[in-house]
Scaffold this active site. Structure first.
Site, mmCIF file in Angstrom:
data_model
loop_
_atom_site.group_PDB
_atom_site.id
_atom_site.type_symbol
_atom_site.label_atom_id
_atom_site.label_comp_id
_atom_site.label_asym_id
_atom_site.label_seq_id
_atom_site.Cartn_x
_atom_site.Cartn_y
_atom_site.Cartn_z
ATOM 1 C CG ASN A 258 -1.472 1.050 1.352
ATOM 2 O OD1 ASN A 258 -1.671 2.193 0.958
ATOM 3 N ND2 ASN A 258 -2.227 1.127 2.254
ATOM 4 C CE LYS B 261 -0.211 3.282 4.900
ATOM 5 N NZ LYS B 261 0.180 2.998 6.150
ATOM 6 C CG HIS C 257 -5.707 1.407 5.902
ATOM 7 N ND1 HIS C 257 -4.896 2.349 7.043
ATOM 8 C CD2 HIS C 257 -4.490 0.347 5.487
ATOM 9 C CE1 HIS C 257 -4.193 2.232 6.906
ATOM 10 N NE2 HIS C 257 -3.415 1.225 5.766
ATOM 11 C CD GLU D 46 -2.659 5.171 6.885
ATOM 12 O OE1 GLU D 46 -2.891 5.204 6.205
ATOM 13 O OE2 GLU D 46 -1.473 4.576 7.385
ATOM 14 C CD GLU E 220 -3.275 -3.016 7.925
ATOM 15 O OE1 GLU E 220 -2.526 -3.771 7.052
ATOM 16 O OE2 GLU E 220 -3.816 -1.663 7.877
ATOM 17 N N GLY F 121 2.609 2.216 11.236
ATOM 18 C CA GLY F 121 3.698 2.702 11.184
ATOM 19 C C GLY F 121 4.559 3.154 12.112
ATOM 20 C CB SER G 14 5.741 -2.402 11.625
ATOM 21 O OG SER G 14 5.264 -1.380 12.008
HETATM 22 C C1 PEP Z 1 -0.851 -0.127 6.540
HETATM 23 O O1 PEP Z 1 -0.892 0.755 6.507
HETATM 24 O O2 PEP Z 1 -1.725 -1.396 5.918
HETATM 25 C C2 PEP Z 1 0.726 -0.044 6.891
HETATM 26 C C3 PEP Z 1 0.744 -2.206 7.283
HETATM 27 O O3 PEP Z 1 1.348 0.325 7.388
HETATM 28 P P1 PEP Z 1 3.071 -0.722 7.909
HETATM 29 O O4 PEP Z 1 3.506 -1.625 7.530
HETATM 30 O O5 PEP Z 1 3.421 1.116 7.214
HETATM 31 O O6 PEP Z 1 2.567 -0.294 10.030
#
Ligand code: PEP
Length: 250
Positions: free
Chosen positions: A9, A11, A94, A96, A166, A172, A212
């Protein structure tokens, strides 16, 4: 042999030329990758990246879509427009989008049903915040987001859907759920899916872990029995690290 689903992703990162350069690199280096692969660039880069990825083993994904097919919806991008560009999958719900743009389960479900109606594979993101986990609400949150997100999804359509677990506190932040903690939640999701659909449907479901994920922790996470792939944010922005994650078995 199990095929893992590795999705990047991107973003709100990368201009069109940066996205194209990255897609060209991935297409070359990952040509023999045995996993299911997807990259989700920003809307502005979809068309250019679609051209690069045509005929490759990397699928094109979108990071979001509007809840309506067409009409007066300023600023939205519709499922028909995504299909037209060759988009195969769409990330929905997601954290976010849920937290910064106040998307609720009802809206996520509306988008998911629309994606399925048009043959787009949704990746339904679910996950708890740290506060919810620490106050003992993990199962309640996961259960609500899963059941409401999949409302009215019929058994035959379920195979088009991927679930991404997630934990919000791991996105992040550099903090990863331990493989055991992540697997325990994936197992709980499978239990719910078995109740909602059937044990067979639950077993067949692809459940990605996201939060992460990086080259150093991929192998351990993917060794867990209920983890079928990864949704990768930060580490998908760099070709070398995405390639290492995608090629974790080699
Ligand atoms: C995400 O935004 O779906 C995500 C898992 O981000 P990150 O890998 O940076 O934690």
């Amino acid at each position: 042999m199990k095929k893992y689903y590795m999705a990047g992703n991107w973003k709100m990162h990368k201009t069109v030329s940066e996205s194209v350069a990255m897609a060209e690199e991935l297409k070359k280096v990952l040509a023999a990758c045995p996993e299911k692969l997807l990259v989700a660039p920003a809307f502005t880069s979809l068309q250019a990246v679609a051209t690069v990825l045509k005929g490759s083993n990397i699928l094109l994904g979108a990071q979001n879509m509007g809840p309506e097919e067409t009409g007066a919806h300023t600023g939205e991008v519709s499922v028909l427009m995504l299909k037209d560009l060759g988009v195969k999958a769409v990330i929905l719900g997601h954290s976010e989008r849920r937290h910064s743009y106040f998307e609720n389960d009802e809206l996520v479900n509306k988008k998911l049903l629309l994606a399925l109606k048009h043959g787009l594979e949704p990746i339904l993101c679910i996950g708890e915040t740290l506060l919810e986990r620490d106050s003992g609400k993990l199962e309640e949150v996961i259960s609500r987001q899963l059941k409401d997100g999949l409302k009215n999804v019929k058994k035959p359509d379920l195979k088009q859907v991927t679930i991404a677990y997630e934990p919000v506190w791991a996105i992040g932040t550099g903090k990863t759920a331990t493989p055991m903690d992540a697997d325990a939640v994936h197992l709980y999701i499978r239990k719910l899916l078995a109740e909602m659909y059937s044990p067979e449907h639950s077993k067949a479901m692809c459940i990605q872990y996201g939060g992460s994920v990086k080259p150093e922790n991929t192998r351990e996470l993917m060794s867990m029995p209920n983890i079928d792939g990864a949704l990768i944010g930060g580490a998908s922005l760099n070709a070398d690290s995405f390639v290492s994650i995608a090629m974790f078995r080699s």
